[in-house]
Design a protein around this motif. Structure first.
Motif, PDB file in Angstrom:
ATOM      1  N   UNK A 148      13.433  -1.904   5.875  1.00 19.77           N
ATOM      2  CA  UNK A 148      13.943  -0.528   5.852  1.00 19.77           C
ATOM      3  C   UNK A 148      13.844   0.079   4.457  1.00 19.77           C
ATOM      4  N   UNK A 149      13.974  -0.755   3.434  1.00 19.23           N
ATOM      5  CA  UNK A 149      13.848  -0.277   2.053  1.00 19.23           C
ATOM      6  C   UNK A 149      12.394  -0.125   1.630  1.00 19.23           C
ATOM      7  N   UNK A 150      11.477  -0.651   2.446  1.00 19.06           N
ATOM      8  CA  UNK A 150      10.058  -0.628   2.099  1.00 19.06           C
ATOM      9  C   UNK A 150       9.213   0.000   3.202  1.00 19.06           C
ATOM     10  N   UNK A 151       9.585   1.221   3.584  1.00 19.35           N
ATOM     11  CA  UNK A 151       8.819   2.056   4.510  1.00 19.35           C
ATOM     12  C   UNK A 151       8.733   1.512   5.932  1.00 19.35           C
ATOM     13  N   UNK A 152       9.645   0.636   6.314  1.00 12.39           N
ATOM     14  CA  UNK A 152       9.628   0.086   7.661  1.00 12.39           C
ATOM     15  C   UNK A 152      10.717   0.666   8.533  1.00 12.39           C
ATOM     16  N   UNK A 205      -2.419  -0.586   6.550  1.00 13.39           N
ATOM     17  CA  UNK A 205      -2.210   0.811   6.938  1.00 13.39           C
ATOM     18  C   UNK A 205      -2.546   1.767   5.793  1.00 13.39           C
ATOM     19  N   UNK A 206      -2.413   1.314   4.557  1.00 12.74           N
ATOM     20  CA  UNK A 206      -2.752   2.151   3.402  1.00 12.74           C
ATOM     21  C   UNK A 206      -4.255   2.434   3.376  1.00 12.74           C
ATOM     22  N   UNK A 207      -5.039   1.481   3.854  1.00 14.20           N
ATOM     23  CA  UNK A 207      -6.485   1.650   3.839  1.00 14.20           C
ATOM     24  C   UNK A 207      -6.992   2.541   4.968  1.00 14.20           C
ATOM     25  N   UNK A 208      -6.126   2.855   5.933  1.00 13.40           N
ATOM     26  CA  UNK A 208      -6.515   3.764   7.008  1.00 13.40           C
ATOM     27  C   UNK A 208      -6.345   5.195   6.508  1.00 13.40           C
ATOM     28  N   UNK A 209      -7.382   5.972   6.656  1.00 13.95           N
ATOM     29  CA  UNK A 209      -7.330   7.354   6.198  1.00 13.95           C
ATOM     30  C   UNK A 209      -7.330   8.259   7.423  1.00 13.95           C
ATOM     31  N   UNK A 210      -6.391   9.155   7.453  1.00 14.38           N
ATOM     32  CA  UNK A 210      -6.363  10.115   8.553  1.00 14.38           C
ATOM     33  C   UNK A 210      -6.319  11.513   7.970  1.00 14.38           C
ATOM     34  N   UNK A 211      -7.113  12.371   8.540  1.00 16.35           N
ATOM     35  CA  UNK A 211      -7.122  13.762   8.116  1.00 16.35           C
ATOM     36  C   UNK A 211      -7.344  14.604   9.359  1.00 16.35           C
ATOM     37  N   UNK A 212      -6.305  15.251   9.814  1.00 15.12           N
ATOM     38  CA  UNK A 212      -6.404  16.022  11.047  1.00 15.12           C
ATOM     39  C   UNK A 212      -7.161  17.344  10.856  1.00 15.12           C
ATOM     40  N   UNK A 238       4.739  -8.229   6.043  1.00 18.39           N
ATOM     41  CA  UNK A 238       4.961  -6.794   5.897  1.00 18.39           C
ATOM     42  C   UNK A 238       4.073  -6.200   4.809  1.00 18.39           C
ATOM     43  N   UNK A 239       3.935  -6.900   3.714  1.00 16.87           N
ATOM     44  CA  UNK A 239       3.051  -6.403   2.639  1.00 16.87           C
ATOM     45  C   UNK A 239       1.610  -6.294   3.137  1.00 16.87           C
ATOM     46  N   UNK A 240       1.171  -7.283   3.896  1.00 15.94           N
ATOM     47  CA  UNK A 240      -0.179  -7.251   4.456  1.00 15.94           C
ATOM     48  C   UNK A 240      -0.314  -6.048   5.405  1.00 15.94           C
ATOM     49  N   UNK A 241       0.707  -5.809   6.209  1.00 12.20           N
ATOM     50  CA  UNK A 241       0.707  -4.675   7.136  1.00 12.20           C
ATOM     51  C   UNK A 241       0.639  -3.354   6.371  1.00 12.20           C
ATOM     52  N   UNK A 242       1.410  -3.237   5.310  1.00 11.69           N
ATOM     53  CA  UNK A 242       1.375  -2.007   4.502  1.00 11.69           C
ATOM     54  C   UNK A 242       0.011  -1.810   3.854  1.00 11.69           C
TER      55      UNK A 242
END
Length: 187
Positions: free
Chosen positions: A35-39, A89-96, A82-86
């Motif tokens: 919860x303290x780390x974007x979860x 997800x950080x490497x996924x780029x989304x631009x609507x 969790x760090x691996x998951x972050x």
């Protein structure tokens, strides 16, 4: 350490009392960390479950010794997951705002590929047990674990999570064992 062996034995034997002790001892720290780390609460539950399963599978494969407390070992495993998951997800780029122009032939081909994937998935879902099919249908429809406990008569959300994981594993194996899988997976 005797307590470490007891926890590992509880995991191996799927002993719900022992597993509940693990949850009581470690899960609050894991939840607080996430919860303290974007979860979210759901992220914490999923990461905790993944870590328990990874430890169990590894211990079944090769008996290893934990030189620290089991709680510290599990907490570290959760943090690493969790760090691996972050990072993923950080490497996924989304631009609507970007609209990709896709030629009609490519669009048709992607639609056919997606349909074939769905057919393979549906076919294999029909081959698993009725109980697994029901629990996975609930899972894919974003039912909460609490709802699964009520509807399926499980003793706890932990049991529901374990059933979802086992059923997903069975379904995944059936799909991957099919000859069509390699030609349909994403490149």
């Amino acid at each position: 350490m005797i307590e470490n062996e007891q926890y590992l034995t509880s995991l191996l034997n799927n002993d719900s009392k022992g597993i509940m002790k693990i949850y009581t001892a470690v899960f609050p720290r894991v939840r607080k960390f996430l919860l303290q780390n974007k979860g979210t609460q759901q992220d914490a539950e999923d990461i905790f479950q993944k870590a328990l399963i990874q430890i169990t599978v590894r211990y079944r494969k090769e008996r290893f010794e934990i030189n620290t407390s089991f709680e510290a070992y599990l907490f570290t495993a959760c943090k690493n997951l969790w760090r691996r998951e972050l990072n993923t997800s950080k490497n996924r780029v989304t631009n609507s705002d970007i609209i990709e122009l896709v030629p009609a032939e490519r669009d048709t081909a992607l639609t056919i590929l997606e349909q074939k994937r769905w057919e393979l998935f549906s076919e294999k879902l029909d081959l698993i047990s009725g109980n697994c099919k029901k629990i996975l249908t609930m899972f894919f429809n974003n039912s909460s674990y609490a709802d699964m406990v009520k509807k399926m008569g499980y003793s706890s959300e932990t049991v529901a999570r374990q059933r979802v994981f086992k059923c997903k594993t069975k379904l995944s194996k059936k799909i991957k064992d099919d000859q069509r899988y390699n030609s349909l997976k994403k490149l």
